[in-house]
Design a protein around this motif. Structure first.
Motif, PDB file in Angstrom:
ATOM      1  N   LEU A   4       0.847  -1.191   0.000  1.00 12.21           N
ATOM      2  CA  LEU A   4       0.000   0.000   0.000  1.00 12.21           C
ATOM      3  C   LEU A   4       0.881   1.240   0.000  1.00 12.21           C
ATOM      4  CD1 LEU A   4      -2.693   1.552   0.410  1.00 12.21           C
ATOM      5  CD2 LEU A   4      -2.353   1.253   2.886  1.00 12.21           C
ATOM      6  N   LEU A   5       0.684   2.116  -0.981  1.00 10.48           N
ATOM      7  CA  LEU A   5       1.369   3.401  -1.046  1.00 10.48           C
ATOM      8  C   LEU A   5       0.364   4.473  -0.641  1.00 10.48           C
ATOM      9  CD1 LEU A   5       3.142   2.998  -4.528  1.00 10.48           C
ATOM     10  CD2 LEU A   5       3.949   2.268  -2.273  1.00 10.48           C
ATOM     11  N   LEU A   6       0.697   5.259   0.389  1.00  7.16           N
ATOM     12  CA  LEU A   6      -0.224   6.282   0.898  1.00  7.16           C
ATOM     13  C   LEU A   6       0.197   7.648   0.390  1.00  7.16           C
ATOM     14  CD1 LEU A   6      -0.817   5.089   4.562  1.00  7.16           C
ATOM     15  CD2 LEU A   6      -2.537   5.333   2.765  1.00  7.16           C
ATOM     16  N   GLY A   7      -0.622   8.218  -0.487  1.00  6.21           N
ATOM     17  CA  GLY A   7      -0.303   9.514  -1.101  1.00  6.21           C
ATOM     18  C   GLY A   7      -1.174  10.634  -0.575  1.00  6.21           C
ATOM     19  N   MET A   8      -1.188  10.831   0.720  1.00  5.99           N
ATOM     20  CA  MET A   8      -1.957  11.934   1.303  1.00  5.99           C
ATOM     21  C   MET A   8      -1.228  13.240   1.024  1.00  5.99           C
ATOM     22  SD  MET A   8      -4.445  13.142   3.025  1.00  5.99           S
ATOM     23  CE  MET A   8      -4.897  14.495   4.111  1.00  5.99           C
ATOM     24  N   GLY A   9      -1.926  14.191   0.397  1.00  9.98           N
ATOM     25  CA  GLY A   9      -1.315  15.479   0.097  1.00  9.98           C
ATOM     26  C   GLY A   9      -1.718  15.951  -1.281  1.00  9.98           C
ATOM     27  N   SER A  10      -0.890  16.798  -1.861  1.00 10.47           N
ATOM     28  CA  SER A  10      -1.175  17.377  -3.169  1.00 10.47           C
ATOM     29  C   SER A  10      -0.656  16.465  -4.272  1.00 10.47           C
ATOM     30  CB  SER A  10      -0.518  18.754  -3.279  1.00 10.47           C
ATOM     31  OG  SER A  10       0.893  18.606  -3.264  1.00 10.47           O
ATOM     32  N   ARG A  11      -0.765  16.934  -5.495  1.00  6.81           N
ATOM     33  CA  ARG A  11      -0.288  16.160  -6.646  1.00  6.81           C
ATOM     34  C   ARG A  11       1.191  15.807  -6.501  1.00  6.81           C
ATOM     35  NH1 ARG A  11      -1.473  17.436 -12.976  1.00  6.81           N
ATOM     36  NH2 ARG A  11      -0.033  15.916 -13.861  1.00  6.81           N
ATOM     37  N   GLY A  12       1.982  16.730  -5.943  1.00  5.57           N
ATOM     38  CA  GLY A  12       3.407  16.471  -5.772  1.00  5.57           C
ATOM     39  C   GLY A  12       3.710  15.361  -4.789  1.00  5.57           C
ATOM     40  N   ASP A  13       2.743  15.008  -3.921  1.00  3.31           N
ATOM     41  CA  ASP A  13       2.911  13.888  -2.992  1.00  3.31           C
ATOM     42  C   ASP A  13       2.440  12.570  -3.589  1.00  3.31           C
ATOM     43  OD1 ASP A  13       3.738  15.351  -0.468  1.00  3.31           O
ATOM     44  OD2 ASP A  13       1.865  16.385  -0.924  1.00  3.31           O
TER      45      ASP A  13
END
Length: 426
Positions: A4-13
């Protein structure tokens, strides 16, 4: 094994995690990528299992507290930090529920700065101390050098950014305390429900230093520091290596109609006076006799209809930036990386967080003038900065730096490090 990859944040995250996920899939892992629901378009077409979080990113940025904290209505950084914490607290319930469900279904987790403490809480072993090995492998991914360090060029928040000083270590440690306070509401919620004690800062830093960490930034831009913890491994930037997303036909026609334009966009950073900034941009570009592409995003910028000026919505940086003369942006880690890789000069207008760091580093590397703080932007300052960025020296430095970065395989290196850690854990 499912990662699982957690990409909480903006597009850059989120975008770098897409590149990492693709490389992990090639090795043989099943990969899920979680991100705010309105960033699904960043993941689309990548072959990954997208798991939308049950809230959007743009709406809270446009409205209420998020707008106030990011548009600069706050008078001090302390006030802005308090406002941002309230924004994070408002998503804590939904974020904790979403991530708990996703972590439970995964065999290993890669989290970012905004979800590190939450995942640490979810993976805490039994017992009231919360000490010991996590219940499943956990890796930490960061896109800026956030570790406390005495070496100014290697730490995002430094009192003496171009020197090695104990003051840098002390200040960046204090910044870590503030960051934990901003992003801990969801983790606190999970710990309270599980009967675990609230993390003290020393426990938080011990957990971070003991978690394998990937810094997705080129050593050509971020010099490694001798006082980084052993768990930290630096790779190059993480870019997708498949074909870039095609650009809108309108943008293609504009690019083909003349000289490479100046790109102007501030990503997900709203600005206090978008109409005034838009007028200044049009005035400066006209004064310098160059064309422009203006990103009409959350910053609220608008490009008046003109043969030499085009307003665009979301556009693929990997396709657009190499065809620009200069990239004017807010200094987000993702936008900076894309412009560096494109080999074009930049002008950085930092708004918050690690953005002043990237502006300074680019200036020190000769690919940009000194950054212009958001509150200091005027037509004259922007014109002077663009004159520097359009100079032959800046073009040569940017081209050389871009060649070095394009020769790296940051996402591939990161995937191999993840694979090696998971094999050791197994």
């Amino acid at each position: 094994m499912r990662i699982l990859l957690l990409g909480m944040g903006s597009r850059g995250d989120v975008q770098p995690l897409v590149a990492l996920g693709q490389r992990l899939r090639r090795i043989g892992y099943a990969v899920s990528l979680a991100a705010p629901a309105d960033l699904g378009h960043v993941v689309a077409g990548a072959g990954l299992d997208f798991q939308p979080l049950s809230f959007d990113l743009e709406r809270p940025l446009r409205e209420g507290l998020g707008r106030d904290s990011l548009r600069g209505s706050a008078r001090t950084q302390v006030r802005e930090a308090r406002l941002m914490r309230q924004v994070m607290a408002g998503t804590a319930e939904a974020l904790a529920a979403d991530v708990a469900r996703l972590v439970d279904a995964a065999d290993a987790v890669v989290s970012g700065a905004l979800t590190f403490d939450l995942v640490d809480a979810l993976l805490a072993p039994g017992g009231s101390s919360g000490r010991g090995r996590p219940s499943k492998p956990h890796l930490y991914a960061v896109f800026a050098p956030v570790w406390p360090s005495a070496h100014g060029p290697s730490v995002a928040l430094a009192l003496r950014p171009r020197a090695t000083s104990w003051a840098n270590g002390a200040w960046s440690t204090l910044a870590g305390r503030v960051a934990l306070d901003l992003f801990r509401p969801a983790g606190d919620l999970v710990r309270a429900r599980g009967g675990l004690p609230r993390r003290r800062f020393r426990h938080y830093t011990a957990a971070a230093e003991g978690t394998p960490t990937l810094l997705a930034a080129s050593t050509s831009v971020v010099p490694p520091a001798a006082d980084w913890p052993p768990a930290l491994r630096q790779t190059g930037y993480w870019f997708r290596d498949d074909a870039p997303t095609p650009m809108d036909s309108r943008v293609e026609a504009f690019l083909a109609a003349g000289e490479p334009p100046v790109f102007v966009g501030f990503g997900s950073m709203p600005t206090p006076d978008p109409a005034g900034v838009s007028r200044d941009v049009a005035d400066v570009l006209g004064r310098l006799g160059v064309r422009g592409v203006v990103s009409e995003g959350l910053a609220g910028l608008r490009a008046a209809p003109s043969p030499g000026l085009l307003g665009v919505g979301p556009a693929p940086h990997e396709a657009l930036f190499p065809r620009c003369a200069v990239v004017v942006h807010h200094g987000g880690a993702g936008t900076t990386a894309a412009a560096v890789r494109a080999g074009v000069p930049q002008v950085v207008v930092p708004h918050a967080a690690d953005q002043p760091y990237w502006g300074r580093r680019l200036a020190d590397l000769g690919v940009a003038p000194q950054p212009i703080a958001r509150k200091d932007v005027t037509a004259d300052r922007l014109a002077q900065a663009l004159e520097v960025a359009l100079s032959p020296g800046a073009r040569r430095a940017a081209y050389a730096l871009g060649e070095r970065v394009r020769a790296e395989d940051g996402a591939g290196d990161a995937a191999r490090l993840v694979d090696a850690h998971l094999r050791r854990s197994a």
